[in-house]
Design a protein around this motif. Structure first.
Motif, PDB file in Angstrom:
ATOM      1  N   ALA A  89      13.332  13.744  26.846  1.00 13.04           N
ATOM      2  CA  ALA A  89      14.387  14.709  26.523  1.00 13.04           C
ATOM      3  C   ALA A  89      14.336  15.105  25.046  1.00 13.04           C
ATOM      4  N   LYS A  90      14.058  14.148  24.174  1.00 12.28           N
ATOM      5  CA  LYS A  90      13.945  14.458  22.730  1.00 12.28           C
ATOM      6  C   LYS A  90      12.779  15.418  22.493  1.00 12.28           C
ATOM      7  N   ILE A  91      11.655  15.173  23.146  1.00  9.25           N
ATOM      8  CA  ILE A  91      10.489  16.041  22.985  1.00  9.25           C
ATOM      9  C   ILE A  91      10.798  17.438  23.533  1.00  9.25           C
ATOM     10  N   ALA A  92      11.480  17.503  24.667  1.00  5.17           N
ATOM     11  CA  ALA A  92      11.851  18.797  25.244  1.00  5.17           C
ATOM     12  C   ALA A  92      12.825  19.537  24.337  1.00  5.17           C
ATOM     13  N   ASP A  93      13.811  18.837  23.796  1.00  9.68           N
ATOM     14  CA  ASP A  93      14.772  19.466  22.879  1.00  9.68           C
ATOM     15  C   ASP A  93      14.070  19.988  21.638  1.00  9.68           C
ATOM     16  N   ALA A  94      13.111  19.210  21.129  1.00  6.28           N
ATOM     17  CA  ALA A  94      12.378  19.615  19.926  1.00  6.28           C
ATOM     18  C   ALA A  94      11.553  20.866  20.180  1.00  6.28           C
ATOM     19  N   GLU A 143       0.723   6.792  24.958  1.00  7.70           N
ATOM     20  CA  GLU A 143       1.047   6.655  26.377  1.00  7.70           C
ATOM     21  C   GLU A 143       2.460   7.153  26.644  1.00  7.70           C
ATOM     22  N   GLN A 144       3.395   6.852  25.765  1.00  5.54           N
ATOM     23  CA  GLN A 144       4.776   7.280  25.968  1.00  5.54           C
ATOM     24  C   GLN A 144       4.929   8.794  25.814  1.00  5.54           C
ATOM     25  N   ILE A 145       4.154   9.383  24.915  1.00  7.40           N
ATOM     26  CA  ILE A 145       4.176  10.849  24.795  1.00  7.40           C
ATOM     27  C   ILE A 145       3.617  11.469  26.078  1.00  7.40           C
ATOM     28  N   TYR A 146       2.513  10.902  26.578  1.00 11.90           N
ATOM     29  CA  TYR A 146       1.942  11.385  27.837  1.00 11.90           C
ATOM     30  C   TYR A 146       2.950  11.216  28.974  1.00 11.90           C
ATOM     31  N   ARG A 147       3.590  10.059  29.033  1.00  8.68           N
ATOM     32  CA  ARG A 147       4.598   9.799  30.068  1.00  8.68           C
ATOM     33  C   ARG A 147       5.738  10.812  29.944  1.00  8.68           C
ATOM     34  N   SER A 148       6.118  11.152  28.719  1.00  7.87           N
ATOM     35  CA  SER A 148       7.182  12.140  28.505  1.00  7.87           C
ATOM     36  C   SER A 148       6.828  13.470  29.149  1.00  7.87           C
ATOM     37  N   GLN A 150       4.734  13.943  31.548  1.00  8.69           N
ATOM     38  CA  GLN A 150       4.720  13.750  32.998  1.00  8.69           C
ATOM     39  C   GLN A 150       6.134  13.821  33.561  1.00  8.69           C
ATOM     40  N   ILE A 151       7.086  13.216  32.871  1.00  8.56           N
ATOM     41  CA  ILE A 151       8.494  13.276  33.293  1.00  8.56           C
ATOM     42  C   ILE A 151       8.976  14.719  33.279  1.00  8.56           C
ATOM     43  N   LEU A 152       8.676  15.416  32.181  1.00  3.83           N
ATOM     44  CA  LEU A 152       9.134  16.806  32.036  1.00  3.83           C
ATOM     45  C   LEU A 152       8.524  17.728  33.091  1.00  3.83           C
ATOM     46  N   ASN A 153       7.345  17.346  33.601  1.00  2.00           N
ATOM     47  CA  ASN A 153       6.668  18.161  34.612  1.00  2.00           C
ATOM     48  C   ASN A 153       6.899  17.642  36.029  1.00  2.00           C
ATOM     49  N   GLY A 154       7.729  16.622  36.170  1.00  4.57           N
ATOM     50  CA  GLY A 154       8.124  16.143  37.491  1.00  4.57           C
ATOM     51  C   GLY A 154       7.020  15.473  38.297  1.00  4.57           C
TER      52      GLY A 154
END
Length: 159
Positions: A89-94, A143-148, A150-154
């Motif tokens: 969510a932080k990455i998406a907001d940014a 890995e967490q950025i990649y996971r982020s 992946q989350i944002l893309n469902g």
């Protein structure tokens, strides 16, 4: 495409960790423009004084701040711990923010980050109360950025 910048003091020396970084760099290329900048930490004597450490951190901090763009995240032990969806969510907001949604992650030297760098950051982030080698922390962050993303893309990567 969002720019994710990792500013790290020190090089990733171990081949298996460099290989892991390259794997996540490849995976992330579909989602963002990733830039990893390795800066040379200030050389200190074997048993540095508090004053020497403070001077080194200040010098390192100045170099980090010169390169900072967008939403800044200071990786530090005293930072806030987030779960993966909250980081996403932080990455998406940014992505809607300044510098075309750029995000800069600061990884300090073995003595941490200068207070000026922490003050510049909009988020102080801790991966854990445990201490990890900086090189391993870089792989974990990637890995967490990649996971982020992946989350944002469902996708099913994050379960």
């Amino acid at each position: 495409m969002q720019t994710i910048q990792i500013l790290a003091l020190g090089k990733c020396k171990e081949s298996y960790l460099r290989e892991a970084c390259r794997e996540y760099e490849k995976r992330l290329s579909r989602f963002c423009q990733l830039q990893i900048v390795e800066l040379e930490p200030v050389s200190l004597p074997q048993d540095p004084s508090d004053r020497e450490i403070a001077q080194a951190l200040e010098k390192e901090g100045a170099e980090l701040l010169k390169r900072a763009r967008g939403f800044c995240v200071a990786m530090c032990i005293e930072g806030k711990q987030l779960d993966s969806p909250a980081l996403a969510a932080k990455i998406a907001d940014a992505a809607c923010g300044v510098d075309n949604g750029a995000v800069t992650f600061f990884i300090g030297s073995s003595y941490g980050l200068a207070s000026a760098v922490k003050q510049r950051a909009q988020l102080r982030l801790s991966m854990s109360a445990m201490t990890f080698p900086h090189q391993l922390a870089r792989v974990m962050l990637l890995e967490q950025i990649y996971r982020s993303y992946q989350i944002l893309n469902g996708t099913k990567y994050h379960k």
